[in-house]
Write a protein that holds these residues in place. Structure first.
Motif, short mmCIF file in Angstrom:
data_model
loop_
_atom_site.label_atom_id
_atom_site.label_comp_id
_atom_site.label_asym_id
_atom_site.label_seq_id
_atom_site.Cartn_x
_atom_site.Cartn_y
_atom_site.Cartn_z
N PHE A 154 -4.93 34.03 42.50
CA PHE A 154 -6.35 34.13 42.80
C PHE A 154 -6.59 34.43 44.28
O PHE A 154 -7.53 35.15 44.62
N ASP A 155 -5.75 33.91 45.15
CA ASP A 155 -5.85 34.26 46.57
C ASP A 155 -5.65 35.75 46.78
O ASP A 155 -6.33 36.38 47.61
N LEU A 156 -4.71 36.34 46.04
CA LEU A 156 -4.51 37.79 46.11
C LEU A 156 -5.78 38.53 45.66
O LEU A 156 -6.20 39.51 46.29
N TYR A 157 -6.36 38.05 44.59
CA TYR A 157 -7.58 38.67 44.06
C TYR A 157 -8.70 38.65 45.10
O TYR A 157 -9.45 39.63 45.24
N LEU A 158 -8.81 37.57 45.84
CA LEU A 158 -9.87 37.44 46.83
C LEU A 158 -9.60 38.23 48.11
O LEU A 158 -10.53 38.81 48.69
N ALA A 159 -8.35 38.26 48.53
CA ALA A 159 -8.05 38.76 49.87
C ALA A 159 -7.53 40.19 49.92
O ALA A 159 -7.66 40.86 50.95
#
Length: 369
Positions: free
Chosen positions: A208-213
């Motif tokens: 999810f961090d990848l999805y956001l950043a």
């Protein structure tokens, strides 16, 4: 139980064989629930307490951790309310919708986020932080709103809050988008059973961090999710992920949380309690208005077979009651019927109107009065 929207991460329902114990169409919502409890008693947990008569409390399997689904959003909201009361966060701070929408993971929340945003005029660019937290996260159960609020809270000493609330066997809130990405994502696809058994909340949070950043990763995931047919593993694998890689908690813990919100005195300030009351309270509902002086609840469900509900009700001419009910590993067809008929909501009403009486007798196989 009837409300405009009370949805959580709703995962697509993959085909499995017809459930062997198919319920009769004439069964009531409570019949469906009690039938399921008879079949899988270890996959049911309940705790109920009249606030005016704690000796009348009833517990079944209440110390066993169950997947929480969106019930964990209540913990996030309490922390937000405490910070508002402390003057370090605001009710009126404005949140840009383009920033909020970055947290939305398509086809993972049964359009809850879209229905929340439909309350506002087209073209609006920002809404209040209170609207994001109370209306988006709690009332509409938008996962995007919940995940935004977790980031907005930043590093949180959950142990401090859990100690205050007397929560001893419950996991910390985590992003809902992380769970959907563990179910399937454009980089790894759908997991095998072995991969599901090895999955973790930390792994989901990294995705999810990848999805956001990462803008490129975000675009690729949105494109991948345009075809919902390839997003979700089989029902049993979904259940494995829910068991291994989502926050779990106990009915006993959440009965303490509800007591902190709704009982007199207790560890939370009066303003904090008032804010949580406002977020959970049902309005503009004919059934609730006819039965209750006040009713509030938070529902959670995952399509891998999880149902969860925390509730508070003050029936007319009755006593205030708090209750918690968790179910897990429900077969797909039974789950669909129970969700459609709101079986878990009807259980809360039955407990409220009976002030928890006869609950354990019914769990043991008796007939509700």
């Amino acid at each position: 139980m009837r409300r405009l929207i009370l949805v959580v991460l709703v995962l697509a329902l993959s085909a499995i064989p017809t459930y062997a114990q198919e319920a009769n169409d004439k069964d009531t919502a409570l019949d469906l629930l009690w039938n399921q409890v008879r079949l899988q008693p270890d996959d049911f947990s309940v705790a109920c307490m009249p606030l005016a008569d704690r000796a009348g409390a009833a517990h079944y399997n209440a110390d066993t951790p169950f997947p929480l689904a969106s019930v964990s959003k209540l913990i996030t909201f309490i922390e937000y309310a405490r910070r508002v009361d402390a003057g370090v966060m605001s009710l009126s701070e404005m949140v840009r919708l383009d920033e909020l929408n970055n947290y939305d993971l398509p086809r993972s929340n049964s359009d809850a986020h879209e229905q929340f945003l439909s309350l506002y005029d087209p073209g609006i660019e920002a809404i209040t932080l209170w609207d994001v937290a109370a209306i988006g996260m709690i009332q509409y159960s938008s996962n995007a709103a919940a995940d935004y609020m977790l980031d907005r809270l930043g590093p949180t000493d959950w142990d401090d809050l859990f100690q205050l609330l007397q929560v001893t066997n419950t996991g910390y809130p985590h992003s809902m988008g992380a769970v959907a990405l563990l179910m399937a994502n454009h980089e790894t696809g759908r997991p095998t059973r072995a991969a599901a058994e090895a999955s973790s909340i930390a792994q989901g949070e990294q995705l999810f961090d990848l999805y956001l950043a990462d803008a490129e990763w975000h675009r690729a995931e949105v494109a991948y999710r345009a075809d919902q047919r390839r997003l979700f593993p089989g029902w049993e694998i979904q259940a494995v992920i829910l068991d291994h890689a989502t926050a779990k908690g106990t009915a006993a813990d959440f009965l303490n949380v509800l007591a902190a919100i709704y009982d007199t005195g207790g560890p939370l300030s009066e303003r904090t309690k008032m804010l949580v009351h406002e977020a959970l309270r049902w309005r503009d509902n004919d059934y609730v208005a006819a039965m209750y002086g006040e009713y509030g609840s938070k529902l959670g469900f995952y399509s891998g077979g999880v149902l969860a509900l925390v509730a508070y009700g003050v029936p007319y001419d009755g006593t205030p009651v708090i209750s918690v009910a968790f179910l897990r590993n429900i077969p797909r067809q039974a789950y669909n019927r129970m969700l459609h008929r709101d079986s878990i909501g009807e259980l809360a009403h039955w407990m409220n109107l009976n002030a928890c009486a006869d609950l354990l007798d019914v769990v043991a196989g008796g007939q509700p009065g």
